[in-house]
Design a protein around this motif. Structure first.
Motif, PDB file in Angstrom:
ATOM      1  N   ALA A 236       0.829  -1.209   0.000  1.00 18.62           N
ATOM      2  CA  ALA A 236       0.000   0.000   0.000  1.00 18.62           C
ATOM      3  C   ALA A 236       0.861   1.257   0.000  1.00 18.62           C
ATOM      4  N   ASN A 237       1.924   1.258   0.781  1.00 15.24           N
ATOM      5  CA  ASN A 237       2.837   2.407   0.811  1.00 15.24           C
ATOM      6  C   ASN A 237       3.492   2.634  -0.543  1.00 15.24           C
ATOM      7  N   ALA A 238       3.954   1.539  -1.168  1.00 14.82           N
ATOM      8  CA  ALA A 238       4.617   1.658  -2.468  1.00 14.82           C
ATOM      9  C   ALA A 238       3.656   2.196  -3.520  1.00 14.82           C
ATOM     10  N   GLN A 239       2.421   1.749  -3.468  1.00 11.30           N
ATOM     11  CA  GLN A 239       1.436   2.211  -4.445  1.00 11.30           C
ATOM     12  C   GLN A 239       1.049   3.662  -4.204  1.00 11.30           C
ATOM     13  N   ARG A 240       0.972   4.056  -2.938  1.00 15.76           N
ATOM     14  CA  ARG A 240       0.497   5.396  -2.588  1.00 15.76           C
ATOM     15  C   ARG A 240       1.600   6.448  -2.693  1.00 15.76           C
ATOM     16  N   HIS A 241       2.818   6.078  -2.295  1.00 16.94           N
ATOM     17  CA  HIS A 241       3.874   7.079  -2.163  1.00 16.94           C
ATOM     18  C   HIS A 241       5.068   6.846  -3.089  1.00 16.94           C
ATOM     19  N   GLY A 242       5.160   5.664  -3.693  1.00 11.55           N
ATOM     20  CA  GLY A 242       6.295   5.364  -4.556  1.00 11.55           C
ATOM     21  C   GLY A 242       5.997   5.664  -6.017  1.00 11.55           C
ATOM     22  N   SER A 243       6.805   5.096  -6.879  1.00 10.78           N
ATOM     23  CA  SER A 243       6.626   5.224  -8.324  1.00 10.78           C
ATOM     24  C   SER A 243       6.562   3.833  -8.923  1.00 10.78           C
ATOM     25  N   GLY A 244       5.581   3.611  -9.790  1.00  5.67           N
ATOM     26  CA  GLY A 244       5.406   2.301 -10.368  1.00  5.67           C
ATOM     27  C   GLY A 244       6.490   1.944 -11.366  1.00  5.67           C
ATOM     28  N   PRO A 245       6.549   0.658 -11.718  1.00  8.24           N
ATOM     29  CA  PRO A 245       5.688  -0.406 -11.203  1.00  8.24           C
ATOM     30  C   PRO A 245       6.127  -0.883  -9.810  1.00  8.24           C
ATOM     31  N   VAL A 246       5.177  -1.503  -9.099  1.00 11.58           N
ATOM     32  CA  VAL A 246       5.466  -2.116  -7.808  1.00 11.58           C
ATOM     33  C   VAL A 246       5.662  -3.612  -8.033  1.00 11.58           C
ATOM     34  N   ARG A 247       6.785  -4.112  -7.559  1.00 14.53           N
ATOM     35  CA  ARG A 247       7.130  -5.521  -7.785  1.00 14.53           C
ATOM     36  C   ARG A 247       7.195  -6.251  -6.446  1.00 14.53           C
ATOM     37  N   LEU A 248       6.407  -7.304  -6.337  1.00 12.85           N
ATOM     38  CA  LEU A 248       6.369  -8.129  -5.128  1.00 12.85           C
ATOM     39  C   LEU A 248       6.983  -9.484  -5.426  1.00 12.85           C
ATOM     40  N   ARG A 249       7.924  -9.914  -4.576  1.00 14.04           N
ATOM     41  CA  ARG A 249       8.497 -11.261  -4.710  1.00 14.04           C
ATOM     42  C   ARG A 249       8.508 -11.943  -3.348  1.00 14.04           C
ATOM     43  N   VAL A 250       8.250 -13.231  -3.367  1.00 11.31           N
ATOM     44  CA  VAL A 250       8.162 -14.015  -2.130  1.00 11.31           C
ATOM     45  C   VAL A 250       9.051 -15.242  -2.259  1.00 11.31           C
ATOM     46  N   TRP A 251       9.884 -15.481  -1.232  1.00 14.13           N
ATOM     47  CA  TRP A 251      10.711 -16.686  -1.166  1.00 14.13           C
ATOM     48  C   TRP A 251      10.342 -17.475   0.090  1.00 14.13           C
ATOM     49  N   SER A 252      10.468 -18.778  -0.009  1.00 16.46           N
ATOM     50  CA  SER A 252      10.120 -19.641   1.115  1.00 16.46           C
ATOM     51  C   SER A 252      11.238 -20.635   1.364  1.00 16.46           C
ATOM     52  N   SER A 253      11.571 -20.842   2.646  1.00 17.53           N
ATOM     53  CA  SER A 253      12.516 -21.880   3.021  1.00 17.53           C
ATOM     54  C   SER A 253      11.973 -22.582   4.252  1.00 17.53           C
ATOM     55  N   ILE A 254      12.750 -23.532   4.764  1.00 21.90           N
ATOM     56  CA  ILE A 254      12.249 -24.328   5.871  1.00 21.90           C
ATOM     57  C   ILE A 254      12.098 -23.508   7.145  1.00 21.90           C
ATOM     58  N   ASP A 255      12.846 -22.393   7.271  1.00 18.98           N
ATOM     59  CA  ASP A 255      12.790 -21.648   8.529  1.00 18.98           C
ATOM     60  C   ASP A 255      12.362 -20.196   8.388  1.00 18.98           C
ATOM     61  N   ARG A 256      12.046 -19.745   7.174  1.00 23.83           N
ATOM     62  CA  ARG A 256      11.620 -18.362   7.032  1.00 23.83           C
ATOM     63  C   ARG A 256      10.897 -18.113   5.709  1.00 23.83           C
ATOM     64  N   LEU A 257      10.112 -17.043   5.714  1.00 24.92           N
ATOM     65  CA  LEU A 257       9.519 -16.466   4.521  1.00 24.92           C
ATOM     66  C   LEU A 257      10.121 -15.079   4.341  1.00 24.92           C
ATOM     67  N   VAL A 258      10.554 -14.768   3.134  1.00 25.65           N
ATOM     68  CA  VAL A 258      11.146 -13.472   2.848  1.00 25.65           C
ATOM     69  C   VAL A 258      10.380 -12.834   1.694  1.00 25.65           C
ATOM     70  N   VAL A 259      10.001 -11.579   1.871  1.00 22.41           N
ATOM     71  CA  VAL A 259       9.242 -10.856   0.856  1.00 22.41           C
ATOM     72  C   VAL A 259       9.964  -9.544   0.558  1.00 22.41           C
ATOM     73  N   THR A 260      10.076  -9.209  -0.725  1.00 23.48           N
ATOM     74  CA  THR A 260      10.576  -7.886  -1.103  1.00 23.48           C
ATOM     75  C   THR A 260       9.493  -7.148  -1.867  1.00 23.48           C
ATOM     76  N   VAL A 261       9.369  -5.864  -1.551  1.00 20.10           N
ATOM     77  CA  VAL A 261       8.454  -4.974  -2.253  1.00 20.10           C
ATOM     78  C   VAL A 261       9.292  -3.832  -2.795  1.00 20.10           C
ATOM     79  N   THR A 262       9.353  -3.709  -4.117  1.00 19.38           N
ATOM     80  CA  THR A 262      10.227  -2.737  -4.767  1.00 19.38           C
ATOM     81  C   THR A 262       9.411  -1.811  -5.653  1.00 19.38           C
ATOM     82  N   ASP A 263       9.735  -0.518  -5.589  1.00 15.88           N
ATOM     83  CA  ASP A 263       9.159   0.426  -6.546  1.00 15.88           C
ATOM     84  C   ASP A 263      10.280   1.312  -7.060  1.00 15.88           C
ATOM     85  N   ALA A 264       9.950   2.173  -8.029  1.00 14.30           N
ATOM     86  CA  ALA A 264      10.973   2.983  -8.681  1.00 14.30           C
ATOM     87  C   ALA A 264      11.196   4.324  -8.000  1.00 14.30           C
TER      88      ALA A 264
END
Length: 318
Positions: A236-264
């Motif tokens: 929501a922050n990236a869409q409201r205050h950043g510059s598009g496009p907004v890119r979401l990526r999700v990684w999964s492992s046995i002990d963690r979930l990692v998410v990156t949210v990137t905008d321009a």
């Protein structure tokens, strides 16, 4: 009335205490704490179990010193700021003219999550400056990496020495400048693999579904729920205050979930975003603060093609 090295100082007297032996640790801690107790000041110790016991054994019997468990306080930077401000406000309301705190970050914070603890050390120069606080942040030079020690010198205006002197740090950097610099986080090897999900300009519902879809059931449901909230805020922050496009990526492992949210865009204007709630939450400050409460690591970093928020649930100490 302020006493000791902080006499005549208004606000937060923030010092680093670097030590290379148990004797040097005690040389920093004992005079500092006994001096506070003798002056009738609130004196608090927040150390790991081993160091706390060393200090406890070295103090005079009956010394009026409060011991708090370090691991409970230093779980997440934003939570530490919130709990310390509550503690400090309570002592000031009770009439304290100065509060002394001697503490150390747990050794695990010097690794993969150091970037947000370095931000913490810089941000508290402002976050605690409305209290008559004098603290010594203890760092063991035998176990603290050189890069972390370099950050310590830049985030503390003063250094306390085991011989009792307090000297200014020539390399101290104003928090607005330090927090505005590029501080890339430690790379997470999970991100070397293919993401479990990758979306461009996702809706908030799609972002939440992507996180839940990547969960393999290894993490507690509450951790996943908290990550979902944090990701929703970041998107929501990236869409409201950043510059598009907004890119979401999700990684999964046995002990963690990692998410990156990137905008321009260039990220939030407030360099303290995430660690201290920013008023009514405009400019993304409140959403990032919520994320800092919800995740086990949050990294904010600028790069040549934009700004990224990296959110981790589970064990970030890879």
């Amino acid at each position: 009335m302020r006493t000791g090295a902080a006499a005549g100082h208004a606000g937060y007297f923030h010092t680093a205490g670097c030590f290379g032996s148990d004797d040097e640790l005690l040389g920093l801690a004992v005079p500092f704490l006994t001096g506070g107790a003798a002056s009738g000041e609130t004196s608090v110790v927040v150390l790991n179990d081993r160091n706390a016991q060393l200090v406890r054994d070295a103090l005079p019997a009956g010394a009026a010193v409060i011991f708090l468990p370090g691991g409970a306080v230093y779980e997440r930077p934003a939570a530490a700021i919130r709990s310390y401000r509550k503690l400090l406000a309570g002592h000031v309301a009770a009439g304290a003219s100065q509060i002394r705190i001697f503490g150390d970050l747990t050794a695990v914070t010097h690794g993969a999550t150091w970037d947000w603890w370095a931000r913490y050390e810089s941000a508290i120069n402002r976050a605690y400056d409305d209290f008559p606080l004098w603290s010594i942040c203890a760092y063991d030079t035998r176990t603290t990496p050189p890069a972390a020690l370099a950050d310590v010198m830049r985030t503390h205006p003063w250094t306390a020495l085991p011989d009792g002197r307090n000297v200014p740090n020539a390399g101290f950097t104003d928090p607005h400048l330090y927090l505005g610099e590029r501080h890339p986080p430690t790379p997470d090897p999970v991100l070397d693999g293919e993401p479990a999900a990758e979306l461009i300009d996702p809706t908030l519902s799609e972002a939440r579904q992507a996180v839940r879809g990547a969960d393999r059931g290894h993490l507690a449901s509450t951790e996943v729920d908290d990550l979902v909230v944090a990701v929703s805020e970041a998107v929501a922050n990236a869409q409201r205050h950043g510059s598009g496009p907004v890119r979401l990526r999700v990684w999964s492992s046995i002990d963690r979930l990692v998410v990156t949210v990137t905008d321009a865009g260039t990220g939030p204007e407030d360099p303290f975003a995430g660690l201290v709630p920013a008023g009514d939450g405009t400019n993304g400050g409140l959403g990032l603060w919520i994320a800092h409460q919800s995740c086990n690591h949050v990294a904010l970093y600028r790069h040549d093609d934009g700004f990224t928020v990296r959110l981790t649930a589970g064990d970030p100490h890879h």
